[in-house]
Each structure stands twice: as structure tokens, then as C-alpha cells.
Write a protein that holds these residues in place. Structure first.
Motif, short mmCIF file in Angstrom:
data_model
loop_
_atom_site.label_atom_id
_atom_site.label_comp_id
_atom_site.label_asym_id
_atom_site.label_seq_id
_atom_site.Cartn_x
_atom_site.Cartn_y
_atom_site.Cartn_z
N GLU A 45 0.82 -1.21 0.00
CA GLU A 45 0.00 0.00 0.00
C GLU A 45 0.86 1.26 0.00
O GLU A 45 0.57 2.23 -0.70
CB GLU A 45 -0.93 0.01 1.21
CG GLU A 45 -2.08 -0.96 1.12
CD GLU A 45 -2.95 -0.94 2.35
OE1 GLU A 45 -2.71 -0.11 3.25
OE2 GLU A 45 -3.90 -1.73 2.40
N MET A 46 1.92 1.26 0.80
CA MET A 46 2.80 2.42 0.87
C MET A 46 3.48 2.67 -0.47
O MET A 46 3.56 3.81 -0.94
CB MET A 46 3.85 2.22 1.97
CG MET A 46 4.79 3.39 2.12
SD MET A 46 3.97 4.91 2.61
CE MET A 46 3.73 4.59 4.32
N ILE A 47 3.96 1.62 -1.11
CA ILE A 47 4.61 1.76 -2.41
C ILE A 47 3.61 2.26 -3.45
O ILE A 47 3.93 3.14 -4.25
CB ILE A 47 5.27 0.44 -2.82
CG1 ILE A 47 6.47 0.17 -1.90
CG2 ILE A 47 5.71 0.47 -4.28
CD1 ILE A 47 7.06 -1.22 -2.06
N ALA A 48 2.40 1.72 -3.43
CA ALA A 48 1.38 2.16 -4.39
C ALA A 48 1.04 3.64 -4.18
O ALA A 48 0.89 4.39 -5.14
CB ALA A 48 0.12 1.30 -4.26
N LEU A 49 0.91 4.05 -2.93
CA LEU A 49 0.62 5.46 -2.65
C LEU A 49 1.76 6.37 -3.11
O LEU A 49 1.53 7.45 -3.65
CB LEU A 49 0.37 5.66 -1.16
CG LEU A 49 -0.97 5.15 -0.63
CD1 LEU A 49 -1.02 5.25 0.88
CD2 LEU A 49 -2.12 5.92 -1.25
N LEU A 50 2.99 5.94 -2.89
CA LEU A 50 4.13 6.75 -3.31
C LEU A 50 4.24 6.83 -4.83
O LEU A 50 4.58 7.88 -5.38
CB LEU A 50 5.43 6.20 -2.72
CG LEU A 50 5.62 6.43 -1.22
CD1 LEU A 50 6.87 5.73 -0.74
CD2 LEU A 50 5.68 7.91 -0.90
N LEU A 51 3.95 5.75 -5.52
CA LEU A 51 4.07 5.75 -6.98
C LEU A 51 2.97 6.57 -7.66
O LEU A 51 3.19 7.15 -8.72
CB LEU A 51 4.05 4.31 -7.51
CG LEU A 51 5.28 3.48 -7.20
CD1 LEU A 51 5.11 2.06 -7.72
CD2 LEU A 51 6.54 4.11 -7.78
#
Length: 183
Positions: free
Chosen positions: A103-109
Motif C-alpha cells: 500500500e505504501m509503495i502504491a501510494l508513493l508511486l
């Protein structure tokens, strides 16, 4: 050079945060939390916010960590941590960790603000002044600020009451035991 410092500080902060969670000794965990908070303060300095860095050091590293260490010492958390440590399967925890990381990676991307800030040639935004920050803190966020201080005070009083009850029950048990029984 600034990016290298950021990566170094971020890596040390993440490592210290992992040590907070993984350390078996509560004192070591608290010291790792101090290291993590100091790294966050260094990141504030790197971002051009020295006032926030000083507040981070004074409030969190100074006051809150002293409170944590005081509670750890009064409650003898080391004994409790050894008794209550769960040795169950790690799979559920790892699954939750993987989902949160995804989730964190998706939000950052997919963050448009992040891409706007990280883009080349972007002008540096002007930092708010200390007066603006203080007005925001003590006008807009006064209630959460005071609630946090009351919660810390209640935690401190609770630790004292719990430690006092343990001491009172030990003293009562010592009074009930006859003097000649120890021999």
C-alpha cells in the motif's frame, strides 16, 4: 550530496525503527527509538526546518523518552515481556507487513504531489516561519496538543499507581510472614 545524506539518514532511521520492534529488551527498544527520533530530527534539518528539529529533540527525545524509560524502570517490563512473548507463527505478521508495504509503495508511486516535488527544476517552496507554526499549533491544534499532554500525564500516574500496588502487596506479604519462618 544532499540526496546521499537523506538516504543515509533514512536508512539509519528505518534500521532503528526495526530495532524498536525487534528488540527483546525494552531498554534496548527505547534506546533504538531515541536513535530513530534523532534521525528524524536530522532529516528536519536537512529539509530546512531547524525549529522542528529542535522541537523533535526537546519534546520527543527529551520528555517522552524519559517518560518511557521511567515507566519501563518502574514496571519491570523486562520480566513481563519474557512471560507474555508470543511464539506463534510469523506468517500472519509477515502477510500484514507485505500488505502495508505494498500500500505504501502504491501510494508513493501514484502521488502527484511527490512527483511534483521530485521533478527536476522545481522551485524550492518558502518555509513557514516560526510565528506561523506557533499560531497554527496553539490556535488550530490546541485541543489535540492538550489532549496529548493529558494522556501522557494519565500514563505517568497509572505507572506510579501500578508500581505502588506491587510494592504495597509485597510489604503486606512480608508483614504476614512470621519472623522465625525464614530460618
Amino acid at each position: 550530496m544532499e540526496q546521499a545524506f537523506f538516504l543515509l539518514l533514512a536508512a539509519v532511521a528505518v534500521t532503528a525503527a526495526l530495532l524498536v520492534v525487534l528488540a527483546r529488551n525494552p531498554i534496548h527498544s527505547a534506546l533504538a527509538l531515541v536513535a530513530c527520533l534523532v534521525q528524524i530530527a536530522a532529516l528536519y534539518v536537512l529539509l530546512g526546518a531547524p525549529f522542528l528539529a529542535v522541537i523533535q529533540i526537546f519534546v520527543y527525545v527529551g520528555a517522552v523518552m524519559v517518560l518511557f524509560l521511567f515507566v519501563i524502570m518502574m514496571l519491570d517490563v523486562r520480566k513481563e515481556a519474557q512471560v507474555r512473548f508470543l511464539r506463534g507463527p510469523l506468517l500472519p505478521g509477515l502477510v500484514v507487513l507485505a500488505v502495508l508495504a505494498g500500500e505504501m509503495i502504491a501510494l508513493l508511486l501514484h502521488s502527484t504531489r511527490l512527483h511534483a516535488v521530485m521533478g527536476p527544476g522545481q522551485p524550492v517552496l518558502e518555509q513557514p516561519s516560526v510565528a506561523d507554526l506557533s499560531l497554527l499549533l496553539f490556535q488550530e491544534y490546541l485541543l489535540p496538543f492538550e489532549v496529548a499532554s493529558v494522556i501522557l500525564l494519565v500514563a505517568l500516574i497509572g505507572a506510579v499507581v501500578l508500581a505502588r500496588e506491587d510494592g504495597a502487596s509485597a510489604a503486606k506479604a512480608a508483614r504476614k510472614e512470621p519472623r522465625g519462618a525464614a530460618r
